[in-house]
Design an enzyme around this catalytic site. Structure first.
Site, PDB file in Angstrom:
ATOM      1  N   THR A  50      12.588  25.799  -9.539  1.00  0.00           N
ATOM      2  CA  THR A  50      12.150  25.803 -10.947  1.00  0.00           C
ATOM      3  C   THR A  50      13.168  26.487 -11.861  1.00  0.00           C
ATOM      4  O   THR A  50      13.025  26.438 -13.079  1.00  0.00           O
ATOM      5  CB  THR A  50      10.822  26.560 -11.090  1.00  0.00           C
ATOM      6  OG1 THR A  50      11.049  27.929 -10.734  1.00  0.00           O
ATOM      7  CG2 THR A  50       9.739  25.965 -10.211  1.00  0.00           C
ATOM      8  N   LYS A  97      14.069  40.778  -6.672  1.00  0.00           N
ATOM      9  CA  LYS A  97      13.163  39.738  -7.201  1.00  0.00           C
ATOM     10  C   LYS A  97      11.808  39.855  -6.524  1.00  0.00           C
ATOM     11  O   LYS A  97      11.723  40.014  -5.314  1.00  0.00           O
ATOM     12  CB  LYS A  97      13.757  38.359  -6.915  1.00  0.00           C
ATOM     13  CG  LYS A  97      12.850  37.191  -7.232  1.00  0.00           C
ATOM     14  CD  LYS A  97      13.530  35.861  -6.937  1.00  0.00           C
ATOM     15  CE  LYS A  97      13.135  35.298  -5.596  1.00  0.00           C
ATOM     16  NZ  LYS A  97      13.675  33.952  -5.350  1.00  0.00           N
ATOM     17  N   HIS A 136      18.394  26.583   4.279  1.00  0.00           N
ATOM     18  CA  HIS A 136      17.834  27.744   3.580  1.00  0.00           C
ATOM     19  C   HIS A 136      17.854  28.984   4.478  1.00  0.00           C
ATOM     20  O   HIS A 136      18.086  30.100   4.006  1.00  0.00           O
ATOM     21  CB  HIS A 136      16.412  27.421   3.111  1.00  0.00           C
ATOM     22  CG  HIS A 136      15.778  28.581   2.431  1.00  0.00           C
ATOM     23  ND1 HIS A 136      16.290  29.135   1.288  1.00  0.00           N
ATOM     24  CD2 HIS A 136      14.688  29.328   2.754  1.00  0.00           C
ATOM     25  CE1 HIS A 136      15.543  30.163   0.927  1.00  0.00           C
ATOM     26  NE2 HIS A 136      14.567  30.292   1.801  1.00  0.00           N
ATOM     27  N   ASP A 180       0.815  -1.229   0.000  1.00  0.00           N
ATOM     28  CA  ASP A 180       0.000   0.000   0.000  1.00  0.00           C
ATOM     29  C   ASP A 180       0.841   1.269   0.000  1.00  0.00           C
ATOM     30  O   ASP A 180       0.310   2.377   0.095  1.00  0.00           O
ATOM     31  CB  ASP A 180      -0.938   0.005   1.221  1.00  0.00           C
ATOM     32  CG  ASP A 180      -0.164  -0.030   2.538  1.00  0.00           C
ATOM     33  OD1 ASP A 180       1.078  -0.143   2.498  1.00  0.00           O
ATOM     34  OD2 ASP A 180      -0.808   0.070   3.591  1.00  0.00           O
ATOM     35  N   GLY A 181       2.166   1.123  -0.092  1.00  0.00           N
ATOM     36  CA  GLY A 181       3.033   2.301  -0.175  1.00  0.00           C
ATOM     37  C   GLY A 181       3.679   2.672   1.150  1.00  0.00           C
ATOM     38  O   GLY A 181       4.564   3.530   1.188  1.00  0.00           O
ATOM     39  N   GLU A 182       3.234   2.071   2.260  1.00  0.00           N
ATOM     40  CA  GLU A 182       3.887   2.369   3.541  1.00  0.00           C
ATOM     41  C   GLU A 182       5.346   1.924   3.485  1.00  0.00           C
ATOM     42  O   GLU A 182       5.684   0.968   2.784  1.00  0.00           O
ATOM     43  CB  GLU A 182       3.162   1.638   4.686  1.00  0.00           C
ATOM     44  CG  GLU A 182       1.825   2.251   5.015  1.00  0.00           C
ATOM     45  CD  GLU A 182       1.104   1.514   6.152  1.00  0.00           C
ATOM     46  OE1 GLU A 182       1.693   0.582   6.737  1.00  0.00           O
ATOM     47  OE2 GLU A 182      -0.056   1.877   6.422  1.00  0.00           O
ATOM     48  N   GLY A 198      13.393  29.558 -12.219  1.00  0.00           N
ATOM     49  CA  GLY A 198      12.793  30.809 -12.692  1.00  0.00           C
ATOM     50  C   GLY A 198      13.564  32.029 -12.202  1.00  0.00           C
ATOM     51  O   GLY A 198      13.875  32.933 -12.985  1.00  0.00           O
TER      52      GLY A 198
HETATM   53  C1  R5P Z   1      14.576  31.598  -2.319  1.00  0.00           C
HETATM   54  O1  R5P Z   1      14.579  32.241  -1.285  1.00  0.00           O
HETATM   55  C2  R5P Z   1      15.624  30.586  -2.627  1.00  0.00           C
HETATM   56  O2  R5P Z   1      16.888  30.943  -2.154  1.00  0.00           O
HETATM   57  C3  R5P Z   1      15.701  30.339  -4.120  1.00  0.00           C
HETATM   58  O3  R5P Z   1      16.067  31.572  -4.748  1.00  0.00           O
HETATM   59  C4  R5P Z   1      14.393  29.885  -4.674  1.00  0.00           C
HETATM   60  O4  R5P Z   1      13.877  28.824  -3.936  1.00  0.00           O
HETATM   61  C5  R5P Z   1      14.592  29.467  -6.106  1.00  0.00           C
HETATM   62  O5  R5P Z   1      13.352  29.127  -6.640  1.00  0.00           O
HETATM   63  P1  R5P Z   1      13.146  28.967  -8.194  1.00  0.00           P
HETATM   64  O6  R5P Z   1      14.330  28.240  -8.735  1.00  0.00           O
HETATM   65  O7  R5P Z   1      11.849  28.195  -8.320  1.00  0.00           O
HETATM   66  O8  R5P Z   1      13.011  30.354  -8.762  1.00  0.00           O
END
Ligand code: R5P
Length: 318
Positions: free
Chosen positions: A226, A195, A133, A40-42, A228
């Site tokens: 991502t 940003k 982070h 079941d994935g457990e 981005g």
């Molecule tokens: C944001 O505070 C992190 O340090 C990265 O800049 C962020 O998670 C990058 O996200 P993405 O690659 O989706 O733009």
């Protein structure tokens, strides 16, 4: 039992090549445990080695599939605690859920704290991790946490590249402290791109603070998700006449359209580490991508923790 005999390395399934490399550094073999799935994935875990009285290190990045990898880590720790290990150190090269580290709007969880509680409650005595982070996540744990940096490995690489007129740039205001650390070590100037996050998958880069015209810019970040943010930042920096834009990032989360975004970006090079395995994504990014290993760094940290020696020593290596 000698000191060496008492050090046992276990691993979840998130990053086998990194575990192998850490074991090579330590001159040891990964201890036997099976990690499988019930129908079941457990998650089903069985420690095969005798761990009574041993100091065990469980290596597991909580990368994609994040919840499965986290649960593997928790069940391994639980099994080791119940098997009477002397100490259990959770070695988490990439600590997932770290971006949810505060209530930045109403009615949201602080998931990083929840994960810290889960790891502690499962029975870990210590955590070893790289480039959280947010540094304050260290305080989410009431057990010792050794927080080391990938910068010795990444800075060494950029020193060897010997780029002229170097500017270290943060892709957002939150990353300024990290960028400043790299700038100091590389004797470079500092810049930042403004940003704005429009949605979890969409960002917009605005103006640049700092002089980048005619200079080689290295964007520094802890995570690429991502891609981005960095792709947008590279475009803005090149519009400001940067000579080239490289990207230096610790954790290659690379989800969603990361390969398309990074592959289609104007970045000259992407330098990252093996805290998260890239698999086919590495091939898709081709020669622009360099993956440096943090295995020796983690291996040395484990060795030092085990022999009660300074871990801060690792901060100044290059
Ligand atoms: C944001 O505070 C992190 O340090 C990265 O800049 C962020 O998670 C990058 O996200 P993405 O690659 O989706 O733009």
């Amino acid at each position: 039992m000698s000191l060496e005999d008492r050090l046992l390395v276990f691993s979840g399934t998130s990053n086998p090549p990194l575990t192998d490399a850490i074991c090579r550094y330590l001159g040891t073999k990964q201890a036997d445990a099976s990690v499988a799935r019930f129908p079941d994935g457990e998650i089903s875990v069985k420690i095969q080695a005798d761990v009574r009285g041993a100091d065990v290190y469980v290596i597991q990045s909580t990368c994609t599939p994040v919840n499965d990898n986290l649960m593997e880590l928790l069940t391994l720790i639980d099994a080791l605690r119940r098997a009477s290990a002397n100490t259990i150190t959770a070695v988490i090269p990439y600590f997932g859920y770290a971006r949810q580290d505060r209530k930045d709007e109403g009615r949201v969880p602080i998931s990083a704290k929840l994960v810290a509680n889960l790891i502690t409650q499962a029975g870990a005595n210590r955590v070893l991790t790289i480039d959280l982070h947010a540094a304050q996540i260290q305080g989410f744990f009431d057990i010792p946490l050794d927080h080391i940096y990938a910068s010795p490995v990444l800075v060494r690489h950029f020193k060897r590249l010997g780029l002229d007129d170097l500017v270290i740039c943060s892709p957002d205001v939150g990353g300024m402290k990290m960028a400043w650390g790299y700038a100091k070590r590389l004797g470079a100037r500092l810049a930042v791109v403004e940003k704005r996050r429009v949605s979890p998958t969409k960002v917009e880069a605005g103006f640049v603070i700092g002089d980048v015209a005619g200079r080689n810019v290295v964007l520094v970040d802890d995570i690429v998700a991502t891609g981005g943010s960095v792709a947008e930042a590279a475009t803005v920096l090149l519009q400001k006449q940067a000579a080239s834009v490289s990207f230096c990032v610790t954790h290659p989360v690379m989800c969603g359209k990361a390969v398309e975004n990074l592959g289609g970006s104007e970045l000259t090079r992407i330098v990252t580490t093996d805290t998260i395995p890239l698999g086919e994504k590495a091939e898709a990014l081709g020669e622009r991508l360099t993956v440096l290993s943090v295995a020796d760094l983690l291996g040395e940290a484990i060795h030092r923790i085990h022999s009660n020696r300074s871990v801060s020593y690792l901060f100044n290596l290059e």
